[in-house]
Design a protein around this motif. Structure first.
Motif, PDB file in Angstrom:
ATOM      1  N   TRP A 127      23.033   0.626 -11.877  1.00 23.15           N
ATOM      2  CA  TRP A 127      21.333   0.728 -12.015  1.00 23.15           C
ATOM      3  C   TRP A 127      20.743  -0.393 -12.251  1.00 23.15           C
ATOM      4  CZ3 TRP A 127      17.109   1.102 -14.863  1.00 23.15           C
ATOM      5  CH2 TRP A 127      16.127   1.831 -14.554  1.00 23.15           C
ATOM      6  N   MET A 131      18.282  -2.310  -9.643  1.00 20.26           N
ATOM      7  CA  MET A 131      16.828  -2.533 -10.172  1.00 20.26           C
ATOM      8  C   MET A 131      16.481  -4.005 -10.282  1.00 20.26           C
ATOM      9  SD  MET A 131      15.332  -2.247 -14.086  1.00 20.26           S
ATOM     10  CE  MET A 131      15.946  -3.951 -14.397  1.00 20.26           C
ATOM     11  N   LEU A 135      13.470  -6.279  -7.218  1.00 18.04           N
ATOM     12  CA  LEU A 135      12.096  -6.914  -7.600  1.00 18.04           C
ATOM     13  C   LEU A 135      11.896  -8.056  -6.604  1.00 18.04           C
ATOM     14  CD1 LEU A 135      12.821  -6.691 -11.278  1.00 18.04           C
ATOM     15  CD2 LEU A 135      11.302  -5.225 -10.034  1.00 18.04           C
ATOM     16  N   ILE A 139       7.706 -13.103  -7.833  1.00 22.31           N
ATOM     17  CA  ILE A 139       6.585 -12.440  -8.453  1.00 22.31           C
ATOM     18  C   ILE A 139       7.177 -12.661  -9.940  1.00 22.31           C
ATOM     19  CG2 ILE A 139       5.228 -10.380  -8.810  1.00 22.31           C
ATOM     20  CD1 ILE A 139       4.561 -10.992  -6.152  1.00 22.31           C
ATOM     21  N   ALA A 143       5.593 -14.387 -13.228  1.00 18.86           N
ATOM     22  CA  ALA A 143       5.235 -13.763 -14.534  1.00 18.86           C
ATOM     23  C   ALA A 143       6.082 -14.538 -15.703  1.00 18.86           C
ATOM     24  CB  ALA A 143       5.567 -11.993 -14.770  1.00 18.86           C
ATOM     25  N   ALA A 146       4.099 -17.692 -16.366  1.00 13.94           N
ATOM     26  CA  ALA A 146       3.093 -17.162 -17.267  1.00 13.94           C
ATOM     27  C   ALA A 146       3.292 -16.973 -18.826  1.00 13.94           C
ATOM     28  CB  ALA A 146       2.146 -15.910 -16.699  1.00 13.94           C
ATOM     29  N   ALA A 147       4.315 -16.409 -19.034  1.00 14.92           N
ATOM     30  CA  ALA A 147       4.803 -16.133 -20.267  1.00 14.92           C
ATOM     31  C   ALA A 147       5.390 -17.364 -21.139  1.00 14.92           C
ATOM     32  CB  ALA A 147       5.943 -14.990 -20.447  1.00 14.92           C
ATOM     33  N   ALA A 148       6.536 -17.965 -20.096  1.00 13.38           N
ATOM     34  CA  ALA A 148       7.095 -19.124 -20.971  1.00 13.38           C
ATOM     35  C   ALA A 148       6.847 -20.695 -20.694  1.00 13.38           C
ATOM     36  CB  ALA A 148       8.584 -18.860 -20.508  1.00 13.38           C
TER      37      ALA A 148
ATOM     38  N   VAL C  18      10.365   0.339 -17.199  1.00 12.31           N
ATOM     39  CA  VAL C  18      11.175  -0.339 -17.850  1.00 12.31           C
ATOM     40  C   VAL C  18      10.633  -1.650 -17.485  1.00 12.31           C
ATOM     41  CG1 VAL C  18      13.388  -1.395 -17.874  1.00 12.31           C
ATOM     42  CG2 VAL C  18      13.194   0.972 -17.804  1.00 12.31           C
ATOM     43  N   ILE C  19      10.185  -1.804 -16.135  1.00 10.08           N
ATOM     44  CA  ILE C  19       9.720  -3.225 -15.455  1.00 10.08           C
ATOM     45  C   ILE C  19       8.580  -3.504 -16.588  1.00 10.08           C
ATOM     46  CG2 ILE C  19       8.904  -4.619 -13.698  1.00 10.08           C
ATOM     47  CD1 ILE C  19      11.909  -4.316 -13.621  1.00 10.08           C
ATOM     48  N   THR C  23       7.815  -6.735 -18.983  1.00  9.13           N
ATOM     49  CA  THR C  23       6.883  -7.477 -18.724  1.00  9.13           C
ATOM     50  C   THR C  23       5.782  -7.651 -19.475  1.00  9.13           C
ATOM     51  OG1 THR C  23       7.282  -6.954 -16.605  1.00  9.13           O
ATOM     52  CG2 THR C  23       5.611  -8.511 -16.512  1.00  9.13           C
ATOM     53  N   LEU C  26       6.938  -9.535 -22.745  1.00 15.16           N
ATOM     54  CA  LEU C  26       7.245 -10.710 -22.477  1.00 15.16           C
ATOM     55  C   LEU C  26       5.779 -11.467 -22.478  1.00 15.16           C
ATOM     56  CD1 LEU C  26       9.842 -12.522 -21.401  1.00 15.16           C
ATOM     57  CD2 LEU C  26       8.621 -12.072 -19.302  1.00 15.16           C
ATOM     58  N   LEU C  27       4.823 -10.911 -21.641  1.00 16.63           N
ATOM     59  CA  LEU C  27       3.677 -11.689 -21.473  1.00 16.63           C
ATOM     60  C   LEU C  27       2.801 -11.708 -22.720  1.00 16.63           C
ATOM     61  CD1 LEU C  27       2.567 -10.352 -18.004  1.00 16.63           C
ATOM     62  CD2 LEU C  27       3.308 -12.743 -18.456  1.00 16.63           C
ATOM     63  N   SER C  30       3.432 -14.152 -25.706  1.00 19.23           N
ATOM     64  CA  SER C  30       3.416 -15.639 -25.744  1.00 19.23           C
ATOM     65  C   SER C  30       1.668 -16.007 -25.301  1.00 19.23           C
ATOM     66  CB  SER C  30       3.995 -16.183 -24.412  1.00 19.23           C
ATOM     67  OG  SER C  30       3.611 -15.482 -23.262  1.00 19.23           O
ATOM     68  N   VAL C 281      -1.764 -10.691 -14.129  1.00 17.66           N
ATOM     69  CA  VAL C 281      -0.226 -10.989 -13.859  1.00 17.66           C
ATOM     70  C   VAL C 281       0.335  -9.608 -13.842  1.00 17.66           C
ATOM     71  CG1 VAL C 281       1.853 -12.012 -14.224  1.00 17.66           C
ATOM     72  CG2 VAL C 281      -0.295 -13.358 -14.486  1.00 17.66           C
ATOM     73  N   VAL C 284      -0.373  -7.339 -11.040  1.00 17.58           N
ATOM     74  CA  VAL C 284       0.323  -7.704  -9.642  1.00 17.58           C
ATOM     75  C   VAL C 284       1.897  -7.161  -9.761  1.00 17.58           C
ATOM     76  CG1 VAL C 284       0.992  -9.488  -8.416  1.00 17.58           C
ATOM     77  CG2 VAL C 284      -1.102  -9.553  -9.195  1.00 17.58           C
ATOM     78  N   VAL C 285       2.289  -7.226 -10.845  1.00 20.75           N
ATOM     79  CA  VAL C 285       3.712  -6.749 -11.044  1.00 20.75           C
ATOM     80  C   VAL C 285       3.832  -5.411 -10.949  1.00 20.75           C
ATOM     81  CG1 VAL C 285       5.557  -6.556 -12.759  1.00 20.75           C
ATOM     82  CG2 VAL C 285       4.572  -8.688 -12.766  1.00 20.75           C
TER      83      VAL C 285
END
Lengths: 605, 274, 312
Positions: A127, A131, A135, A139, A143, A146-148, C18-19, C23, C26-27, C30, C281, C284-285
């Motif tokens: 699963w 998933m 993806l 994209i 993301a 943007a975070a790291a 979940v996604i 996200t 995570l976003l 930070s 962001v 869009v995700v």
């Protein structure tokens, strides 16, 4: 233990060298390996070989064309392009290595466990893999960026995670295939532990596909890394091909050469990985793959034809041509071969002559490799595309199917006959019905096309036929898909289809071999019944003398593509003349004293 | 004296796929035994459970009820360690010689594997492998070659050599000649008989072919839909069967003579009417 | 059938949850320095505290997440930190651009790849070798390099088409079509290269099945066997290939939109990534995951219709 390990590594070494030899014999494999090696060396010794400092700007020489000082010219800031290409190599390869390692570490062990043990772990892992695969990676990477922040290494590690399902699926599928192999069962019976089974028997199977996949994934990672750098999302302090491409693109109207160098570097590197993967796959798929160009094939065919003509000249003195007589089908000095890499034709049928009269059943008997099935396919014109008719002719009801000297089955002649006057019953019932169409459709369509009758008429006829072949509930079977009926039932359906257009000649290729013996008896009854009722001629290809005794009037015994002996069924079975026929019959178990030896002194089979 | 292998009231049920569904019961209350130096032929059509019975004895199918005793010990639920000990005495030859040998190992490695597990290494192992190759009629240099370099019959010889490696007391033979050509089948059957004469090994010989089973077995058991419908002396069961299913099986297998076959056909048809 | 759709939609909803959760955490973990980024270096500490409070960033992340989720379920994805534009509005203006390009590209690619793959499998010879060469070439040349090449060739050297920019359909259909050509072809070239090769393998596989020979023996015309039977059996594999390519294109459009300066989703996420506009962001995700779920569901349904064995 030491000797054994030595033996093991020894044999592995043999495999590796021969694999490597095959890999490097392929020019593309050699070239791509050399390019990748050069790239690796350049990235290691970048600081030593780069002619300039990557950030040294030559303000006098902005966007210079290639010249003696700057071999590839300079960029918009006057920096040496060659230097920057050299410096960019390391980041590129690092990214590829990072992605490959991350994805192997995540994908392979999980794939092994999921494939070997199945159950909950497999369900959950699959699963997650689905998933991740669904993806859009770009994209997700944005993301993550943007975070790291602008660390290309973090992005690449995450990309390794995203692409790990590739390794997971590959490993899982391979392991699931191997897990049920009998040699793994044999290892289990020997008491080998799971971990040793995985190490010895399973890892060896997935090793090669993993290497191929790694090459491909290296290529993809370079493309993703350069893409991110191109978008300006990488580390701005690092030199990279992607950022060079971006800078070049800003100035594309001024100097298109600026995008060419990094573009070439990217393309050549990715291309080398792709070619390496391909070459590796080819090397694994064993040398003997026949890749002939048309000229070679034609030459081989011509040579073969000459040989066959000579052969016929030698044997022709005795045997009168059968084509002149009024047989339903006559095959005259037929030879069929497959072109080999050496340029020769490998014969599977050689100088075979036989005939079938109206209302007669001819049994063709032989073991595997005797050419009996290939002979049958020649008559039907259903030989594989790469097969070549090297000589002889086939005459059906006075019409040439393979004209003398023509060398190829006349397709036009054949479509006229196939299905209508010559029909075919295959060996394996389940694989010979199209799984996507209902049985009714597969019976009706040939009738409407070949006989030109209406759908309703064809349906009525199909239902009647299904009843004739002994199916109790014709309508239910008519409306079923192939996977909904049993093998015996499917064979009856195929027989119904074969006789639906009332053929003059029926060619049955091992029609009962895949069936249980009680079902075989019923199917043989059915074939005998149909044959005597319609008076059609029949060619029965089989390895089983019992089946021959049950149905055939005359018998042809074949071995190694040649006819060994011909005669009526009683004389062949009771009084064989040739040693091979005698050997075959003496191998039959019926009527032998149990627990006694069947053959002479022990020899290799 | 008790038999070498004794299977009593054995049930095998494969677990269902998905919750709440009933499992598939492949074997119902099977009882058979095999004595020392004896061959028990197990005959049946597809779906009869004959292969499952062999696999249950080898620990490759789930035993849900009943017992399997081998050499006096209960092995119905033997774990990996007990299996490892058992593998000295209980071995297997599978049907398909193409998938029962690992294509990436050479014949020497394949034959060394069972020896290694029992701790036999080096010169002793090499000597034993040479002995085995000789016993099954393969050339000495076979050791260094891969399975794909051999014909089907030769591969089956390799599989037999692997089973013989530890001088077992019983070999489960799962359709070992079904994938072979007629003349090869005859040679391999001879090999099985010769080995039994030389070593006194017992066979549980699984086959769909009544003729093969008659030829090689002392006693025969006939299976149909997961049950044993008839068992007894080989000649009695295969020549003059009592159970209607065995009779049908016998009458269905064609004989290599047109006139005798015509007679058999008539007999079979009469059987169907009665 | 309904159970199947319901099950797949349920599984899609779980995937989306979940996604988006991953996200979000995570976003937003930070995004502590976002107030300073917004206000610039001259801002006083008090201003930053006020801004942080205004954005709700001083509240516990779990509470913020639950609030976001609650709003999202009701169709409110929040507003951009930088432009204060509602995210749904921002998406609504850009989705048409991206979808136009991606749908045109996948449609063209599907037709070309099927024709090429099929003829390579059936005819062999030159076209077969060409397709295999194309596969490696397409793999080796990433789509942004392809994009640069087509720009150089058709926009700069030949000056046939605009190099960059987007003209809405309503404004000028001819210019709209012209502005589409280069971005679409950049996406199509790579997709066709790899899809044709895979579709070729799928056809080769089906062509070697026993029933193809049996159908020929029945006197069925070759064209009918090919276009009715073989095509139908090879279609599920082809559809799966194309659905993966479609997802790949959604990612690929990020770069393509940047190169051609198209106001689509891809451009939006690149800008908001560099600025640190986290809610955009996130939006869009969520949008792309929804598209992916819908496409996969459609492919599953089509495959079920094509293959009676997996039909429910």
């Amino acid at each position: 233990m030491s000797t054994n390990t030595a033996a093991l590594t020894h044999s592995v070494a043999i495999v590796r060298t021969s694999l490597a030899r095959r890999l490097f014999k392929n020019p593309l494999g050699l070239i791509s390996t050399i390019i990748i090696l050069i790239a690796v060396l350049v990235s290691i010794f970048a600081n030593l070989i780069a002619p300039f400092d990557p950030n040294h700007t030559d303000a006098m020489n902005l966007m210079a064309s290639p010249n003696a000082t700057h071999w590839l010219g300079t960029d918009a800031a006057g920096r040496d392009i060659l230097t920057r290409i050299i410096m960019g190599t390391r980041g590129t390869l690092e990214s590829a290595i990072l992605v490959v390692i991350t994805s192997i570490v995540l994908g392979v062990p999980t794939g092994l466990i999921a494939g070997y043990y199945g159950k909950t772990f497999d369900a959950v892992a699959s699963w997650i893999a689905n998933m991740l695969m669904s993806l859009p990676s770009m994209i997700v990477l944005l993301a993550v960026r943007a975070a790291a922040g602008p660390s290309i290494l973090i992005s690449m590690a995450v990309f390794g995670l995203l692409i790990a399902p590739g390794f997971f699926r590959l490993t899982r599928t391979a392991v699931m295939g191997v897990r049920n192999e009998l040699y793994v069962d044999a290892a289990r019976v020997s008491g080998l532990s799971d971990s040793r089974i995985i190490l010895r028997h399973i890892l060896s199977v997935v090793r090669a596909p993993i290497i191929i996949q790694s090459a491909m994934i290296s290529g993809i990672s370079i493309s993703i890394q350069s893409g991110l750098e191109f978008l300006g999302l990488g580390d701005p302090t690092m030199v990279s091909w992607g950022s060079m491409l971006n800078e070049g693109f800003q100035n594309i109207f001024v100097n298109p050469l600026l995008v060419m160098w990094p573009g070439l570097a990217i393309t050549i590197t990715i291309g080398s990985f792709a070619l390496l993967g391909n070459a590796f796959r080819d090397a694994l798929e064993d040398a003997q793959k026949v890749k002939l160009n048309r000229k070679q094939a034609k030459a081989a065919l011509l040579r073969a034809k000459a040989e066959v003509a000579e052969l016929q000249a030698q044997s022709a003195t005795g045997s009168e041509s059968q084509a002149s007589e009024n047989h339903l089908l006559s095959v005259d000095h037929l030879s069929v071969g497959y072109p080999q890499a050496s340029g020769n034709l490998k014969y599977v049928v050689q100088d075979v002559s036989l005939f079938v009269d109206k209302g007669e059943v001819l049994g063709i008997v032989g073991e595997s490799g005797s050419g009996k099935t290939q002979t049958a396919f020649s008559i039907l014109g259903l030989l594989p595309d790469n097969a070549k008719i090297a000589g002889g002719h086939i005459v059906f009801a006075g019409d040439d199917l393979v004209a003398p000297e023509s060398g190829a089955i006349s397709q036009q002649e054949l479509t006229k006959f196939r299905g209508k006057r010559i029909a075919y019953i295959p060996q394996e019932p389940m694989s010979n019905l199209d799984p996507a169409f209902k049985i009714g459709y597969q019976l009706v369509r040939p009738m409407t096309q070949v006989l030109g009758i209406s759908k309703a008429e064809a349906k009525a006829k199909a239902l009647a036929l299904l009843e004739t072949v002994g199916i109790n509930n014709p309508l239910r079977v008519f409306n079923s898909y192939p996977h909904e009926i049993s093998g015996g039932m499917a064979q009856r359906v195929l027989i119904a289809g074969a006789v639906s257009c009332e053929p003059d000649l029926l060619i049955a290729d091992e029609p009962t071999t895949a069936l249980d013996v009680t079902v075989q008896a019923e199917v043989l009854d059915l074939l005998r019944d149909l044959q005597s009722r319609t008076g059609m001629g029949m060619v029965l290809v089989t390895h089983n003398f019992g089946v021959v005794a049950d149905l055939a009037d005359r018998v042809v015994v074949m071995q190694y593509g040649r006819v060994v002996e011909t005669g009526d069924v009683r004389s062949i079975l009771r009084n064989p003349q040739q040693d091979y026929t005698k050997e075959l019959l003496s191998s039959m178990l019926e009527g032998k004293t149990p627990m006694t030896m069947l053959t002479g002194p022990l020899k290799g089979a | 004296m008790s038999a070498l292998l004794e299977v009593t009231n054995l049930d095998v049920t494969y677990p269902a796929k998905g919750f709440g569904k009933e499992g598939f019961k492949a074997l119902h209350s099977i009882s058979i035994n095999v004595g020392k130096g004896e061959t028990l032929g197990l005959v049946g059509e597809s779906g009869s459970g004959k292969t499952t019975l062999g696999r249950a004895i080898l620990g490759l199918a789930p035993v849900s009820a009943g017992t399997i005793h081998f050499d006096g010990k209960d092995i119905s639920h033997a774990g990996r360690n007990q299996r490892r000990l058992l593998s000295r005495d209980l071995q297997v030859v599978f049907q398909d010689p193409y998938t029962s040998l690992n294509p990436s190992m050479d014949v020497g490695q394949i034959l060394a594997e069972p020896l290694q597990i029992q701790g036999m290494e080096g010169a002793a192992a090499r000597a034993r492998i040479a002995e085995l190759l000789d016993q099954v009629g393969l050339p000495m240099d076979a050791s260094d070659r891969r399975p794909r370099e051999f014909s089907g019959g030769q591969r089956q010889r390799v599989a037999i050599a692997r089973a013989l490696a530890l001088s077992p007391k019983l070999i489960v033979c799962d359709e070992p000649v079904s994938a072979l050509d007629l003349t090869t089948q005859a040679r391999i059957l001879d090999l099985f008989l010769q080995i039994q004469r030389d070593t006194g090994v017992s066979y549980l010989f699984v086959s769909h072919d009544l003729d093969v089973v008659r030829h090689i077995s002392h006693r025969v058991a006939v299976m149909y839909k997961g049950e044993i419908v008839e068992q007894g002396d080989s000649q009695l069961v295969t020549v003059n069967p009592q159970h209607p299913y065995t009779q049908r099986l016998l009458m269905a297998s064609p004989v290599p003579d047109p006139d005798r076959q015509a007679a058999r056909r008539e007999q079979r048809k009469q059987l169907a009417w009665t | 059938m309904f159970r199947f759709i319901a099950k797949r939609l349920g599984s899609g909803a779980v995937l989306l949850l979940v996604i988006s959760t991953l996200t979000y955490f995570l976003l937003f973990f930070s995004s502590s320095s976002v107030a300073r980024n917004l206000l610039g270096d001259t801002a006083t500490p008090e201003q930053i505290v006020a801004k942080t409070h205004e954005l709700g960033l001083d509240r516990p992340i779990l509470a913020r997440y639950l609030e976001w989720l609650g709003n999202a379920v009701h169709g409110d994805l929040g507003t951009s930190w930088f432009t204060s534009q509602p995210i749904l509005e921002a998406l609504a203006t850009r989705i048409p651009v991206t979808l136009t390009i991606v749908l045109f590209a996948i449609g063209t690619a599907a037709i070309l790849a099927t024709v090429l793959g099929m003829s390579a499998a059936v005819k062999g010879g030159f076209i077969d070798r060409a397709v295999q060469f194309l596969a490696i070439a397409g793999f080796a040349v990433p789509n942004f390099v392809v994009a640069i090449i087509v720009v150089t060739l058709f926009a700069i050297n030949l000056a046939l088409l605009p190099a960059t920019g987007w003209v809405p359909l309503a404004e000028d259909p001819t210019q709209w079509a012209k502005s589409l050509v280069l971005p679409v072809s950049a996406l199509v070239i790579n997709t066709v290269a790899s899809a044709a090769q895979q579709i070729r393998s799928a056809f080769k596989d089906v062509l070697s099945r026993d029933w193809v020979r049996t159908l020929r023996s029945r006197g069925i015309k070759n064209s009918e066997i090919l276009f009715k039977h073989v095509l139908r059996s090879a279609a599920p594999a082809g559809l799966t290939v194309l659905s993966l390519q479609f997802v790949g294109m959604l990612g690929g459009s990020v770069i393509i939109e940047s190169i051609f300066a198209l106001p689509g989703i891809g451009h939006l996420i690149v800008d908001s990534t560099t600025q640190g506009d986290t809610p955009v962001v996130m939006g869009v995700v969520v949008f792309t995951v929804v598209v992916v779920i819908v496409v996969n569901l459609a492919v599953d349904l089509l495959n079920g219709w094509l293959n009676p064995k997996v039909r429910v």
